[in-house]
Design a protein around this motif. Sequence first.
Motif, mmCIF file in Angstrom:
data_model
loop_
_atom_site.group_PDB
_atom_site.id
_atom_site.type_symbol
_atom_site.label_atom_id
_atom_site.label_comp_id
_atom_site.label_asym_id
_atom_site.label_seq_id
_atom_site.Cartn_x
_atom_site.Cartn_y
_atom_site.Cartn_z
ATOM 1 N N TRP A 242 0.837 -1.165 0.040
ATOM 2 C CA TRP A 242 0.061 -0.038 0.071
ATOM 3 C C TRP A 242 0.916 1.247 0.132
ATOM 4 N N ALA A 243 0.356 2.134 -0.775
ATOM 5 C CA ALA A 243 1.116 3.519 -0.831
ATOM 6 C C ALA A 243 0.426 4.468 0.293
ATOM 7 N N THR A 244 0.920 4.867 1.238
ATOM 8 C CA THR A 244 0.373 5.640 2.429
ATOM 9 C C THR A 244 1.038 7.114 1.879
ATOM 10 N N ILE A 245 0.006 8.084 1.612
ATOM 11 C CA ILE A 245 0.219 9.378 1.137
ATOM 12 C C ILE A 245 -0.227 10.325 2.304
ATOM 13 N N THR A 246 0.449 11.294 2.722
ATOM 14 C CA THR A 246 -0.017 12.308 3.900
ATOM 15 C C THR A 246 0.249 13.579 3.387
ATOM 16 N N ASN A 247 -0.830 14.351 3.565
ATOM 17 C CA ASN A 247 -0.778 15.894 3.406
ATOM 18 C C ASN A 247 -0.733 16.824 4.582
ATOM 19 N N THR A 248 0.168 17.382 4.772
ATOM 20 C CA THR A 248 0.214 18.617 6.040
ATOM 21 C C THR A 248 0.830 20.116 5.338
ATOM 22 N N THR A 249 0.345 20.205 3.959
ATOM 23 C CA THR A 249 0.778 21.369 3.573
ATOM 24 C C THR A 249 0.153 22.652 4.009
ATOM 25 N N GLY A 250 -1.066 22.226 4.629
ATOM 26 C CA GLY A 250 -2.014 23.528 5.074
ATOM 27 C C GLY A 250 -3.051 23.912 3.735
ATOM 28 N N VAL A 251 -2.873 23.189 2.788
ATOM 29 C CA VAL A 251 -4.047 23.253 1.699
ATOM 30 C C VAL A 251 -4.536 21.858 1.397
ATOM 31 N N ASP A 252 -5.497 21.886 0.476
ATOM 32 C CA ASP A 252 -6.179 20.605 -0.053
ATOM 33 C C ASP A 252 -5.711 20.668 -1.544
ATOM 34 N N PHE A 253 -5.361 19.478 -2.094
ATOM 35 C CA PHE A 253 -5.062 19.238 -3.546
ATOM 36 C C PHE A 253 -6.136 18.359 -4.304
ATOM 37 N N LYS A 254 -6.939 18.686 -4.891
ATOM 38 C CA LYS A 254 -8.392 18.185 -5.350
ATOM 39 C C LYS A 254 -7.993 17.801 -6.791
ATOM 40 N N ASP A 255 -8.658 16.617 -6.991
ATOM 41 C CA ASP A 255 -8.581 16.036 -8.631
ATOM 42 C C ASP A 255 -7.140 16.174 -9.123
ATOM 43 N N THR A 256 -6.287 15.448 -8.322
ATOM 44 C CA THR A 256 -4.743 15.873 -8.566
ATOM 45 C C THR A 256 -4.159 14.457 -9.464
ATOM 46 N N LYS A 257 -3.410 14.641 -10.380
ATOM 47 C CA LYS A 257 -2.688 13.551 -11.003
ATOM 48 C C LYS A 257 -1.733 13.168 -10.160
ATOM 49 N N VAL A 258 -1.298 12.198 -9.653
ATOM 50 C CA VAL A 258 -0.004 11.838 -8.764
ATOM 51 C C VAL A 258 0.617 10.912 -9.309
ATOM 52 N N LYS A 259 2.114 11.167 -9.007
ATOM 53 C CA LYS A 259 3.189 10.164 -9.372
ATOM 54 C C LYS A 259 4.038 9.942 -8.061
ATOM 55 N N LEU A 260 4.226 8.771 -7.622
ATOM 56 C CA LEU A 260 5.123 8.552 -6.433
ATOM 57 C C LEU A 260 6.663 8.178 -7.188
ATOM 58 N N SER A 314 -7.774 13.181 -4.657
ATOM 59 C CA SER A 314 -7.910 14.246 -3.646
ATOM 60 C C SER A 314 -7.091 14.039 -2.391
ATOM 61 N N LEU A 315 -6.159 14.933 -2.161
ATOM 62 C CA LEU A 315 -5.277 14.815 -1.122
ATOM 63 C C LEU A 315 -5.982 16.096 -0.030
ATOM 64 N N GLU A 316 -6.671 15.788 0.779
ATOM 65 C CA GLU A 316 -7.180 16.781 2.030
ATOM 66 C C GLU A 316 -5.832 17.192 2.976
ATOM 67 N N ASN A 317 -5.948 18.328 3.192
ATOM 68 C CA ASN A 317 -5.114 18.645 4.438
ATOM 69 C C ASN A 317 -5.317 17.821 5.690
ATOM 70 N N ASN A 318 -3.996 17.498 6.195
ATOM 71 C CA ASN A 318 -4.292 16.790 7.565
ATOM 72 C C ASN A 318 -4.954 15.307 7.376
ATOM 73 N N ARG A 319 -4.719 14.933 6.216
ATOM 74 C CA ARG A 319 -5.119 13.511 6.154
ATOM 75 C C ARG A 319 -4.344 12.724 5.415
ATOM 76 N N THR A 320 -4.646 11.482 5.594
ATOM 77 C CA THR A 320 -3.578 10.298 5.131
ATOM 78 C C THR A 320 -4.662 9.295 4.395
ATOM 79 N N LYS A 321 -3.985 9.041 2.999
ATOM 80 C CA LYS A 321 -4.682 8.249 2.133
ATOM 81 C C LYS A 321 -3.956 7.262 1.595
#
Length: 504
Positions: A242-260, A314-321
């Motif tokens: 599982w890829a565990t992605i965490t966002n603590t940037t202070g903003v949401d990133f919605k409908d985002t194309k993601v590469k790891l 969609s990577l919401e702030n202070n959330r882990t997906k």
Amino acid sequence: MMRTIFQTTLVLNTYLRLLLIFGPNLIEFLMPLRLLCIIVTLFAPFAAQSQEAPIPPEARKVLELTIYESDLALVKDQRDFKLPTAQSTLAFLGVSGQIQPETVLFRLLGPEPFQVIEQVFDSNVLSPQSVLQRSVGRDVSVFTPNPATGKDTVERAKVLSVDQGLVLEIGGKIHTQVPGRIVFDTLPEGLRVSPTLLMTVKGPVAKDLRAELSYLTSGLSWRTNYVADFDADEKRLDLTGWATITNTTGVDFKDTKVKLISGDINRSAPSPQIKTMARRGGPEVAMAMAAPADGIQQQSLGSYHLYNIEKPLSLENNRTKQIALLGGKGVAVKQEYIVRGEPYFYQQQMPERPPVTQAESAITLKNDKAVGLGLPLPAGVVRVYGQDETGAPQFLGESALNHTAEGGDVRIVVGRDFDVTSEREQKNFVRAGERIVLTTWRVSLKNAKTKPVSVRVVEPFDGAWEITRETQAHDKANARMAEWTITVPAKGQADLEYTARIQN
């Protein structure tokens, strides 16, 4: 400001008309005209000052994130905008609150002439604390509820400090705790609803433009977590990454194309799954080769590996997906038990026997297609589950996994097994020279299980070493380590005895 400039221009036109009318008296008007020129000069900079053009996240057309494992991400943000004046200040709202401003790359996606003059990152975001900080020295209202009447009592107060707690002056007395809720008369200037990147630019006016803003930011990271379902009888496991992605940037990133990106970057200060056809107790097992999860494309990128997630996230702030990254069914493994000595065992006469130790239990496999894997495995934590006699899953243990290339060895340490133990006895110790010792050890291995087990005995020697006598042949694991692999019968015991010559 515009009104002031208009008024100044109107006054200037009036003076010019008066000069045309009173031409012979030009000298009398010279001094007032000089004064007027000074006024116009003072207001000229305001006339040339750029106008701010907000570019909200809603103007975004393309958003792409490349996320690294080391708390770092590359953001690519394309937005549409228009310039209200030839020199304007673009306000990119909703950028990461942990942006690294020195990494910003601005590209206009078009042939129009365009110039970036300066940029400023404004992180003064609207919050209760920021409003208080900018209200120091100002008067506010404090509303305190009256328990008897239920109505609020309103008092005026001055904010004295907020550095290490709020300090108010109310009625000539100093208060360090808020007796009620604070109400502000106005919103202090200079606060924004979200982190904003300001760019002063020159370009065509009122024309549809599109630009790409690229930058590095902290606050976005990912890691790999593995879940392994281990079948001890069949010596196979099902592995899911599982890829565990965490966002603590202070903003949401919605409908985002993601590469790891998997791998250690330098910074300065596969085939579709095949259905498993295993029969418990049967000798034939069909394996499903490991493959990236559905919607994941894996590729090599220089020294790294890239995982392209096809579906926007969609990577919401202070959330882990968590996103399913890869998996392998029916992976062939070996279970081994390890007992280890300590370097100081072999440098002295031991006054007493070392304590009885439990063997380390580990699951090992080769990361290749022959056993059902054969994919680059990003570093992460492997959590192993097994089944009890009723078939219920039970947690067996967890172990860290390093980056493992195809063809590499994987070793998952589950824990210690109290059914497999070792007991040591130093039979002899001789100091043959100033730096040479001869030591003889007996290692007794006991197995309380109902099946035979294979145990690796690992002896670490501090210095150049040679095994001069042994009851079973050893392997030289490396320059400072000898290993023996010993089969211990069910409900039985096996002994190893050896003599080592060590020079240090």
